[in-house]
Design a protein around this motif. Structure first.
Motif, PDB file in Angstrom:
ATOM      1  N   GLY A  35      19.610  49.489  60.649  1.00 14.13           N
ATOM      2  CA  GLY A  35      18.996  50.558  59.814  1.00 14.13           C
ATOM      3  C   GLY A  35      19.293  50.293  57.947  1.00 14.13           C
ATOM      4  O   GLY A  35      20.274  49.642  57.986  1.00 14.13           O
ATOM      5  N   TRP A  36      18.700  50.904  57.506  1.00 14.12           N
ATOM      6  CA  TRP A  36      18.937  51.028  55.939  1.00 14.12           C
ATOM      7  C   TRP A  36      19.081  52.449  55.660  1.00 14.12           C
ATOM      8  O   TRP A  36      18.245  53.367  55.851  1.00 14.12           O
ATOM      9  CB  TRP A  36      17.602  50.160  55.345  1.00 14.12           C
ATOM     10  CG  TRP A  36      17.387  48.784  55.391  1.00 14.12           C
ATOM     11  CD1 TRP A  36      16.866  48.234  56.155  1.00 14.12           C
ATOM     12  CD2 TRP A  36      18.078  48.131  54.418  1.00 14.12           C
ATOM     13  NE1 TRP A  36      16.887  46.769  55.905  1.00 14.12           N
ATOM     14  CE2 TRP A  36      17.681  46.763  54.729  1.00 14.12           C
ATOM     15  CE3 TRP A  36      19.230  47.961  53.574  1.00 14.12           C
ATOM     16  CZ2 TRP A  36      18.201  45.509  54.295  1.00 14.12           C
ATOM     17  CZ3 TRP A  36      19.654  46.908  52.891  1.00 14.12           C
ATOM     18  CH2 TRP A  36      19.209  45.512  53.312  1.00 14.12           C
ATOM     19  N   PHE A  37      19.974  52.573  54.725  1.00 10.94           N
ATOM     20  CA  PHE A  37      20.436  53.731  54.297  1.00 10.94           C
ATOM     21  C   PHE A  37      20.635  53.752  52.687  1.00 10.94           C
ATOM     22  O   PHE A  37      20.940  52.606  52.141  1.00 10.94           O
ATOM     23  CB  PHE A  37      21.724  54.425  54.902  1.00 10.94           C
ATOM     24  CG  PHE A  37      21.362  54.791  56.348  1.00 10.94           C
ATOM     25  CD1 PHE A  37      21.474  53.862  57.311  1.00 10.94           C
ATOM     26  CD2 PHE A  37      21.147  55.914  56.721  1.00 10.94           C
ATOM     27  CE1 PHE A  37      21.559  53.926  58.579  1.00 10.94           C
ATOM     28  CE2 PHE A  37      21.027  56.254  58.282  1.00 10.94           C
ATOM     29  CZ  PHE A  37      21.041  55.193  59.102  1.00 10.94           C
ATOM     30  N   ALA A  50      14.480  52.004  59.853  1.00  9.38           N
ATOM     31  CA  ALA A  50      15.467  51.549  60.988  1.00  9.38           C
ATOM     32  C   ALA A  50      14.677  50.765  61.972  1.00  9.38           C
ATOM     33  O   ALA A  50      13.368  51.073  62.049  1.00  9.38           O
ATOM     34  CB  ALA A  50      16.235  52.415  61.655  1.00  9.38           C
ATOM     35  N   ILE A  51      15.246  49.647  62.576  1.00  8.93           N
ATOM     36  CA  ILE A  51      14.399  48.769  63.485  1.00  8.93           C
ATOM     37  C   ILE A  51      15.262  48.546  64.729  1.00  8.93           C
ATOM     38  O   ILE A  51      16.434  48.462  64.649  1.00  8.93           O
ATOM     39  CB  ILE A  51      14.068  47.439  62.827  1.00  8.93           C
ATOM     40  CG1 ILE A  51      12.840  46.820  63.528  1.00  8.93           C
ATOM     41  CG2 ILE A  51      15.148  46.815  62.448  1.00  8.93           C
ATOM     42  CD1 ILE A  51      11.996  45.640  62.646  1.00  8.93           C
ATOM     43  N   CYS A  96      22.759  48.436  54.689  1.00  7.67           N
ATOM     44  CA  CYS A  96      22.345  48.132  55.725  1.00  7.67           C
ATOM     45  C   CYS A  96      23.288  48.383  56.949  1.00  7.67           C
ATOM     46  O   CYS A  96      24.548  48.361  56.562  1.00  7.67           O
ATOM     47  CB  CYS A  96      21.760  46.724  56.232  1.00  7.67           C
ATOM     48  SG  CYS A  96      22.959  45.399  56.052  1.00  7.67           S
ATOM     49  N   ALA A  97      23.071  48.723  58.244  1.00  5.35           N
ATOM     50  CA  ALA A  97      24.141  49.067  59.122  1.00  5.35           C
ATOM     51  C   ALA A  97      23.512  48.770  60.585  1.00  5.35           C
ATOM     52  O   ALA A  97      22.371  48.365  60.822  1.00  5.35           O
ATOM     53  CB  ALA A  97      24.153  50.551  58.970  1.00  5.35           C
ATOM     54  N   ALA A  98      24.412  48.320  61.286  1.00  4.90           N
ATOM     55  CA  ALA A  98      24.126  47.841  62.603  1.00  4.90           C
ATOM     56  C   ALA A  98      24.549  48.578  63.718  1.00  4.90           C
ATOM     57  O   ALA A  98      25.717  49.102  63.850  1.00  4.90           O
ATOM     58  CB  ALA A  98      24.603  46.327  63.017  1.00  4.90           C
ATOM     59  N   ALA A 107      17.448  54.522  65.073  1.00  2.00           N
ATOM     60  CA  ALA A 107      18.294  55.627  64.595  1.00  2.00           C
ATOM     61  C   ALA A 107      18.286  56.057  63.463  1.00  2.00           C
ATOM     62  O   ALA A 107      18.322  55.107  62.529  1.00  2.00           O
ATOM     63  CB  ALA A 107      19.585  55.844  65.321  1.00  2.00           C
ATOM     64  N   ASN A 108      18.217  57.335  63.102  1.00  2.00           N
ATOM     65  CA  ASN A 108      18.041  57.560  61.774  1.00  2.00           C
ATOM     66  C   ASN A 108      19.300  58.409  61.230  1.00  2.00           C
ATOM     67  O   ASN A 108      19.156  59.342  60.071  1.00  2.00           O
ATOM     68  CB  ASN A 108      16.792  58.549  61.305  1.00  2.00           C
ATOM     69  CG  ASN A 108      16.821  59.769  62.188  1.00  2.00           C
ATOM     70  OD1 ASN A 108      17.799  60.179  63.002  1.00  2.00           O
ATOM     71  ND2 ASN A 108      15.893  60.609  62.146  1.00  2.00           N
ATOM     72  N   THR A 109      20.491  58.618  61.950  1.00  2.00           N
ATOM     73  CA  THR A 109      21.640  59.042  61.681  1.00  2.00           C
ATOM     74  C   THR A 109      22.583  58.102  61.487  1.00  2.00           C
ATOM     75  O   THR A 109      23.064  57.051  62.343  1.00  2.00           O
ATOM     76  CB  THR A 109      21.814  60.007  62.959  1.00  2.00           C
ATOM     77  OG1 THR A 109      20.595  60.994  63.179  1.00  2.00           O
ATOM     78  CG2 THR A 109      23.091  61.041  62.586  1.00  2.00           C
ATOM     79  N   THR A 110      23.528  58.216  60.354  1.00  2.00           N
ATOM     80  CA  THR A 110      24.510  57.374  60.225  1.00  2.00           C
ATOM     81  C   THR A 110      25.561  57.203  61.287  1.00  2.00           C
ATOM     82  O   THR A 110      26.125  55.980  61.575  1.00  2.00           O
ATOM     83  CB  THR A 110      25.172  57.871  58.853  1.00  2.00           C
ATOM     84  OG1 THR A 110      25.952  59.071  59.035  1.00  2.00           O
ATOM     85  CG2 THR A 110      24.186  57.786  57.605  1.00  2.00           C
ATOM     86  N   SER A 111      25.697  58.372  62.092  1.00  2.00           N
ATOM     87  CA  SER A 111      26.986  58.239  63.124  1.00  2.00           C
ATOM     88  C   SER A 111      26.505  57.221  64.226  1.00  2.00           C
ATOM     89  O   SER A 111      27.471  56.896  65.113  1.00  2.00           O
ATOM     90  CB  SER A 111      27.058  59.445  63.476  1.00  2.00           C
ATOM     91  OG  SER A 111      26.034  60.219  64.218  1.00  2.00           O
TER      92      SER A 111
END
Length: 126
Positions: A35-37, A50-51, A96-98, A107-111
């Protein structure tokens, strides 16, 4: 441990485009959703796009739909965020987050994300 590295940020004018890249150092991202935040100082992270692990599922925040496109090249081990028609309000640090635990999701949630990069600054001038 997954170390994510973002690149491609910069200073552009309104209406311009940028392409952000996210890659992992020494680790394949093929089994991860990404995801990108975005985050401004003293604020919570905001979802951008997100993908999922195979690229068949994507999700976008409403304000970027039709302007941003997330994609992945699993051979190059890179996830991209193509940003078109940029606006001054898009200015932020982009991360970016994995997500390893739920790779089928976007997912659209940071957690939901276990690993995070250091961020790349995007500045759009009017």
């Amino acid at each position: 441990q997954v170390q994510l590295v973002e690149s491609g940020g910069g200073l552009v004018q309104a209406g311009d485009s940028l392409r952000l890249s996210c890659t992992a150092s020494g680790r394949s991202l093929n089994g991860y959703a990404v995801g990108w935040f975005r985050q401004a100082p003293r604020t919570d992270g905001r979802f951008v796009a997100a993908i999922n692990y195979d690229g068949r599922r994507t999700k976008y925040e409403d304000s970027v739909k039709g302007r941003f496109t997330i994609s992945r090249d699993n051979i190059k081990n890179t996830i991209y965020l193509e940003m078109n028609s940029l606006k001054p309000e898009d200015t932020d640090v982009y991360y970016c987050a994995a997500d390893q635990l739920t790779p089928y999701a976007a997912a659209n949630t940071t957690s939901w994300y276990e690993y995070w990069g250091q961020g790349t600054q995007v500045t759009v001038s009017s």
